[in-house]
Design an enzyme around this catalytic site. Sequence first.
Site, short mmCIF file in Angstrom:
data_model
loop_
_atom_site.label_atom_id
_atom_site.label_comp_id
_atom_site.label_asym_id
_atom_site.label_seq_id
_atom_site.Cartn_x
_atom_site.Cartn_y
_atom_site.Cartn_z
N ARG A 35 -11.75 11.03 -8.37
CA ARG A 35 -12.93 11.02 -8.41
C ARG A 35 -14.05 10.97 -7.39
O ARG A 35 -15.02 11.39 -7.31
CB ARG A 35 -13.84 9.99 -9.58
CG ARG A 35 -12.99 10.28 -10.83
CD ARG A 35 -13.50 9.21 -11.84
NE ARG A 35 -13.11 7.92 -11.58
CZ ARG A 35 -13.64 6.72 -12.12
NH1 ARG A 35 -14.48 6.97 -13.02
NH2 ARG A 35 -13.20 5.41 -11.68
N ASP A 81 -0.89 9.42 -15.34
CA ASP A 81 -1.52 8.22 -16.04
C ASP A 81 -0.42 7.52 -16.60
O ASP A 81 0.44 7.96 -17.14
CB ASP A 81 -2.35 8.74 -17.19
CG ASP A 81 -3.55 7.37 -17.52
OD1 ASP A 81 -2.92 6.57 -18.40
OD2 ASP A 81 -4.39 7.18 -16.74
#
Length: 348
Positions: A35, A81
């Site tokens: 991000r 993830d």
Amino acid sequence: MSRRETLSDHKPLLATLRGERQDIAPIWLMRQAGRYLPEYRALRAEKGGFLDLVNDSDAAAEVTIQPLRRFGFDGAILFSDILMVPSAMGQSLSFGVGEGPALAPPLVDTALGALQAVPARLEPVYGTVRKVAAMLSPQTTFLGFAGSPWTVATYMVAGHGSKDQAETRRYAYRDPQAFAEIIDAIARVTIEYVGKQIEAGVEAVQLFDSWSGSLSPAQFERWVIAPNAAITAALHARYPDTPIIGFPKGAGAKLAAYARETGVDALGLDETLDPVWANTTIPQDMPVQGNLDPLALITGGETLDQAIDFILSAFPERPHVFNLGHGILQDTPIDHVDRLLSRVRGAR
């Protein structure tokens, strides 16, 4: 040239993880694909939510490569993830807007045996690995990863993350046999999952135990050391040339036992550890990774320079991979990452 000299010339990170100290520490950053990068935010806005990216092998490969284009790190870390494993075990995984991950049904009130495994949910990850492996330069080491059983179990039992993992800790004390079955099941799936990552092209693996710091010494032995030792032994038997990095965040003084007993090839150090203490405590030749505070990277300037220099000086003889003590934060200035790379690579 020997094989080791050739490896060092072409893949300094992989050589370090195999025990060869480099004149300049190789570097990658946990969560380096993510991000803080505008190119990541643009792609995510185009593709949708986080899981839309993870399950799109083309998009996930692009995200994995983005920080290499910008910074030239020595390692690429697979974009995925840790909760892909419980998803494959049969729980429903979702990420709400502005919220953390959610798994349903939570095992605190649902039997493990009620889950129906869906191993096909891992296929996009293997596709990402194959795509990235074909894209990397010969100098770049490709790292795969998985969550360690304790950390994955905290989400599976509670159905969500928490600050102290109290619900899962209560469950483990209340019904250790049932909890051991959960831990063992996660370990079995993790061995297969990581093995297929290796077969698809990753060259080293990190086992993330992000919540290991919440456990007492006895519980740490049972729920962290024992299952990680089982995973490591199985992977070493099948893939003896693939280094395994263990990262038990928050382990503190329990780190020495983890290093001795799990069989991992290298050890990740979080930002709360004194690297000088670590250097004198863990096995003499074991490679280490870490342990810059992500907030020091955000602060930048002289604070960042001093923190980098201290860490580098703490490992005068030991094989060392420079990294953060945990994942890079969303508001990290990109020019601070540039400064970090220049400082580390300029050191002799």
